[in-house]
Design a protein around this motif. Structure first.
Motif, mmCIF file in Angstrom:
data_model
loop_
_atom_site.group_PDB
_atom_site.id
_atom_site.type_symbol
_atom_site.label_atom_id
_atom_site.label_comp_id
_atom_site.label_asym_id
_atom_site.label_seq_id
_atom_site.Cartn_x
_atom_site.Cartn_y
_atom_site.Cartn_z
ATOM 1 N N VAL A 130 0.841 -1.203 0.000
ATOM 2 C CA VAL A 130 0.000 0.000 0.000
ATOM 3 C C VAL A 130 0.875 1.251 0.000
ATOM 4 C CG1 VAL A 130 -1.729 1.315 1.298
ATOM 5 C CG2 VAL A 130 -1.916 -1.178 1.144
ATOM 6 N N MET A 131 1.918 1.244 0.803
ATOM 7 C CA MET A 131 2.814 2.394 0.865
ATOM 8 C C MET A 131 3.509 2.636 -0.476
ATOM 9 S SD MET A 131 4.409 1.691 4.668
ATOM 10 C CE MET A 131 5.593 3.034 4.569
ATOM 11 N N LYS A 132 3.875 1.568 -1.163
ATOM 12 C CA LYS A 132 4.463 1.711 -2.494
ATOM 13 C C LYS A 132 3.446 2.285 -3.466
ATOM 14 C CE LYS A 132 7.795 1.181 -5.487
ATOM 15 N NZ LYS A 132 9.048 1.984 -5.385
ATOM 16 N N ALA A 133 2.197 1.864 -3.358
ATOM 17 C CA ALA A 133 1.142 2.393 -4.226
ATOM 18 C C ALA A 133 0.935 3.886 -3.976
ATOM 19 C CB ALA A 133 -0.162 1.622 -4.002
ATOM 20 N N GLU A 135 3.227 5.984 -2.948
ATOM 21 C CA GLU A 135 4.383 6.637 -3.559
ATOM 22 C C GLU A 135 4.198 6.787 -5.070
ATOM 23 O OE1 GLU A 135 8.971 5.349 -4.554
ATOM 24 O OE2 GLU A 135 8.085 4.619 -2.685
ATOM 25 N N LEU A 136 3.753 5.731 -5.734
ATOM 26 C CA LEU A 136 3.573 5.767 -7.187
ATOM 27 C C LEU A 136 2.421 6.681 -7.584
ATOM 28 C CD1 LEU A 136 4.083 1.978 -8.043
ATOM 29 C CD2 LEU A 136 5.708 3.846 -8.344
ATOM 30 N N ALA A 137 1.337 6.637 -6.815
ATOM 31 C CA ALA A 137 0.190 7.487 -7.135
ATOM 32 C C ALA A 137 0.541 8.958 -6.990
ATOM 33 C CB ALA A 137 -0.989 7.133 -6.236
ATOM 34 N N GLU A 138 1.323 9.281 -5.973
ATOM 35 C CA GLU A 138 1.723 10.679 -5.767
ATOM 36 C C GLU A 138 2.700 11.160 -6.847
ATOM 37 O OE1 GLU A 138 3.083 10.742 -1.720
ATOM 38 O OE2 GLU A 138 1.040 10.984 -0.918
ATOM 39 N N GLN A 139 3.308 10.213 -7.565
ATOM 40 C CA GLN A 139 4.167 10.553 -8.702
ATOM 41 C C GLN A 139 3.390 10.566 -10.019
ATOM 42 O OE1 GLN A 139 7.233 7.556 -8.519
ATOM 43 N NE2 GLN A 139 8.154 8.393 -6.659
ATOM 44 N N ASN A 140 2.050 10.434 -9.906
ATOM 45 C CA ASN A 140 1.167 10.425 -11.081
ATOM 46 C C ASN A 140 1.500 9.290 -12.046
ATOM 47 O OD1 ASN A 140 -0.381 12.752 -10.316
ATOM 48 N ND2 ASN A 140 1.367 14.020 -10.912
ATOM 49 N N LEU A 146 0.709 1.412 -12.517
ATOM 50 C CA LEU A 146 0.666 1.354 -11.052
ATOM 51 C C LEU A 146 0.130 -0.007 -10.598
ATOM 52 C CD1 LEU A 146 -0.505 4.174 -8.667
ATOM 53 C CD2 LEU A 146 -1.148 1.815 -8.250
ATOM 54 N N CYS A 147 -0.974 -0.439 -11.203
ATOM 55 C CA CYS A 147 -1.586 -1.717 -10.811
ATOM 56 C C CYS A 147 -0.648 -2.884 -11.093
ATOM 57 C CB CYS A 147 -2.908 -1.919 -11.548
ATOM 58 S SG CYS A 147 -4.198 -0.723 -11.098
ATOM 59 N N GLU A 148 0.012 -2.869 -12.250
ATOM 60 C CA GLU A 148 0.941 -3.941 -12.609
ATOM 61 C C GLU A 148 2.138 -3.974 -11.656
ATOM 62 O OE1 GLU A 148 1.990 -3.141 -16.624
ATOM 63 O OE2 GLU A 148 -0.022 -3.521 -17.408
ATOM 64 N N THR A 149 2.635 -2.807 -11.306
ATOM 65 C CA THR A 149 3.791 -2.736 -10.409
ATOM 66 C C THR A 149 3.453 -3.277 -9.028
ATOM 67 O OG1 THR A 149 4.643 -0.801 -11.595
ATOM 68 C CG2 THR A 149 5.523 -1.209 -9.396
ATOM 69 N N ILE A 150 2.291 -2.911 -8.515
ATOM 70 C CA ILE A 150 1.890 -3.370 -7.178
ATOM 71 C C ILE A 150 1.626 -4.870 -7.183
ATOM 72 C CG2 ILE A 150 0.180 -3.158 -5.349
ATOM 73 C CD1 ILE A 150 2.236 -0.830 -5.636
ATOM 74 N N GLU A 151 1.064 -5.376 -8.267
ATOM 75 C CA GLU A 151 0.862 -6.831 -8.387
ATOM 76 C C GLU A 151 2.200 -7.553 -8.269
ATOM 77 O OE1 GLU A 151 -1.481 -10.192 -8.879
ATOM 78 O OE2 GLU A 151 -2.366 -8.245 -9.374
ATOM 79 N N SER A 152 3.216 -7.067 -8.973
ATOM 80 C CA SER A 152 4.546 -7.662 -8.918
ATOM 81 C C SER A 152 5.173 -7.482 -7.536
ATOM 82 C CB SER A 152 5.442 -7.036 -9.994
ATOM 83 O OG SER A 152 6.745 -7.557 -9.937
ATOM 84 N N TYR A 153 4.995 -6.307 -6.954
ATOM 85 C CA TYR A 153 5.532 -5.998 -5.628
ATOM 86 C C TYR A 153 5.017 -7.005 -4.597
ATOM 87 C CZ TYR A 153 7.307 -2.673 -2.101
ATOM 88 O OH TYR A 153 8.007 -2.057 -1.092
ATOM 89 N N LYS A 283 12.960 -9.600 -4.491
ATOM 90 C CA LYS A 283 13.403 -8.994 -5.747
ATOM 91 C C LYS A 283 13.093 -7.508 -5.666
ATOM 92 C CE LYS A 283 12.797 -8.982 -10.779
ATOM 93 N NZ LYS A 283 12.058 -9.564 -11.930
ATOM 94 N N TYR A 284 14.121 -6.711 -5.604
ATOM 95 C CA TYR A 284 13.910 -5.275 -5.453
ATOM 96 C C TYR A 284 13.275 -4.706 -6.723
ATOM 97 C CZ TYR A 284 14.756 -0.319 -4.624
ATOM 98 O OH TYR A 284 14.592 1.022 -4.453
ATOM 99 N N ILE A 285 12.231 -3.930 -6.544
ATOM 100 C CA ILE A 285 11.487 -3.353 -7.664
ATOM 101 C C ILE A 285 11.639 -1.841 -7.624
ATOM 102 C CG2 ILE A 285 9.194 -3.040 -8.686
ATOM 103 C CD1 ILE A 285 8.474 -5.794 -7.492
ATOM 104 N N GLU A 286 12.197 -1.311 -8.680
ATOM 105 C CA GLU A 286 12.444 0.130 -8.743
ATOM 106 C C GLU A 286 11.735 0.702 -9.957
ATOM 107 O OE1 GLU A 286 16.193 3.223 -8.168
ATOM 108 O OE2 GLU A 286 16.549 1.127 -8.664
ATOM 109 N N ILE A 287 10.997 1.777 -9.756
ATOM 110 C CA ILE A 287 10.294 2.417 -10.854
ATOM 111 C C ILE A 287 10.294 3.921 -10.624
ATOM 112 C CG2 ILE A 287 8.054 2.053 -9.693
ATOM 113 C CD1 ILE A 287 6.784 1.994 -12.470
#
Length: 287
Positions: A130-133, A135-140, A146-153, A283-287
């Motif tokens: 949720v915290m990663k989401a 962060e991504l949402a606040e970066q527009n 966003l959904c794909e990244t959180i699924e992988s996260y 697996k570290y995920i960076e975006i």
């Protein structure tokens, strides 16, 4: 934030964080002393842990379909895209119910974008997603990305935890009563993790210090780029041990970013006071 984020109390995020980031929130239900409470809203974890120590039985339930529909409906009416990061479907029926409510809403509002992710996580495993989401949402970040990244996260989130008293796992049917009694006599501390959203026993150790040391070792074996990550530690009314685990991780792995929180009433009712849980990415995920 154009994307509305939604989660439930299985994420064990403080209400200050939920409110501060305007996350829509679904509390799980905690039943104790003849009453139903909303996890994280009308009952505090400390109340539950004290009751369990006194021998009381605390039960839990998922949010009702009506509560879910009432939460989702305003966003459907304004056609606001939503992402709901849900408690593991192997530990609660919350995800399945949310999917049924989503289907009902789409019949009336076919343009409504509501993605529901079965996090297959619990406590801060879900909370860090949720915290990663946020962060991504606040970066527009675009909705689909966003959904794909959180699924992988979520798929790469490790959960390693131990309980202080085997009796609570026995009450929930995770182990036999005989095993709990035998383990208690020998000061056995089980180490558990999560596989595909379900709780799975991993190892057994004698004594708290040994099991904490092993948690830190497993973190080194399974983690990826740990120094870049935010490490999650949640505890059931045992902040002292959580801080000790944090110190051990700092010294061993050089991590500097941590998020510590209480294990909420709904999860704590099954794990019991004294539970310590550790969360990080394999697996570290960076975006």
């Amino acid at each position: 934030m154009s994307i509305q984020l939604i989660t439930d109390s299985g994420a064990d995020l403080p209400q200050s964080y939920i409110r501060g980031h305007r996350i829509a929130f679904l509390p799980l239900v905690v039943h104790w002393n003849g009453q139903d409470y909303e996890d994280g809203i009308t009952i505090e974890p400390k109340q539950v842990y004290d009751a369990m120590r006194e021998g009381h039985t605390v039960k839990t339930a998922q949010p009702s379909p009506l509560a879910m529909k009432e939460l989702f409906l305003p966003y459907a009416k304004e056609n606001r895209p939503c992402l709901y990061i849900a408690f593991s479907s192997k530990l609660s029926g919350t995800y399945q119910t949310a999917m049924a409510v989503r289907s009902e809403l789409l019949d009336e509002y076919p343009e409504f974008r509501l993605t529901i992710i079965d996090s297959k996580c619990a406590s801060l495993g879900q909370g860090l997603a949720v915290m990663k989401a946020v962060e991504l949402a606040e970066q527009n970040t675009p909705y689909n990305l966003l959904c794909e990244t959180i699924e992988s996260y979520c798929r790469h989130m490790e959960h390693i935890f131990t309980v202080d008293n085997l009796d609570y796992l026995a009450r929930g049917g995770r182990i036999s009563k005989a095993a709990a009694a035998f383990g208690g006599l020998l000061n056995i501390k089980p180490l558990l993790h999560v596989e595909d959203g379900a709780l799975v026993p991993l190892e057994k150790w004698r004594g708290r210090k040994k099991v904490l040391k092993r948690m830190v070792e497993l973190m080194g074996e399974r983690g990826d780029d740990l120094q870049k990550q935010t490490i999650g530690i949640s505890h059931a009314d045992d902040e002292e041990t959580a801080l000790e685990l944090k110190r051990m991780i700092e010294e061993t792995h050089g991590c500097t970013r941590f998020f510590l929180s209480d294990i909420g009433s709904a999860i704590g009712a099954h794990a019991g006071p004294g539970t310590i849980a550790l969360f990080f990415l394999n697996k570290y995920i960076e975006i």
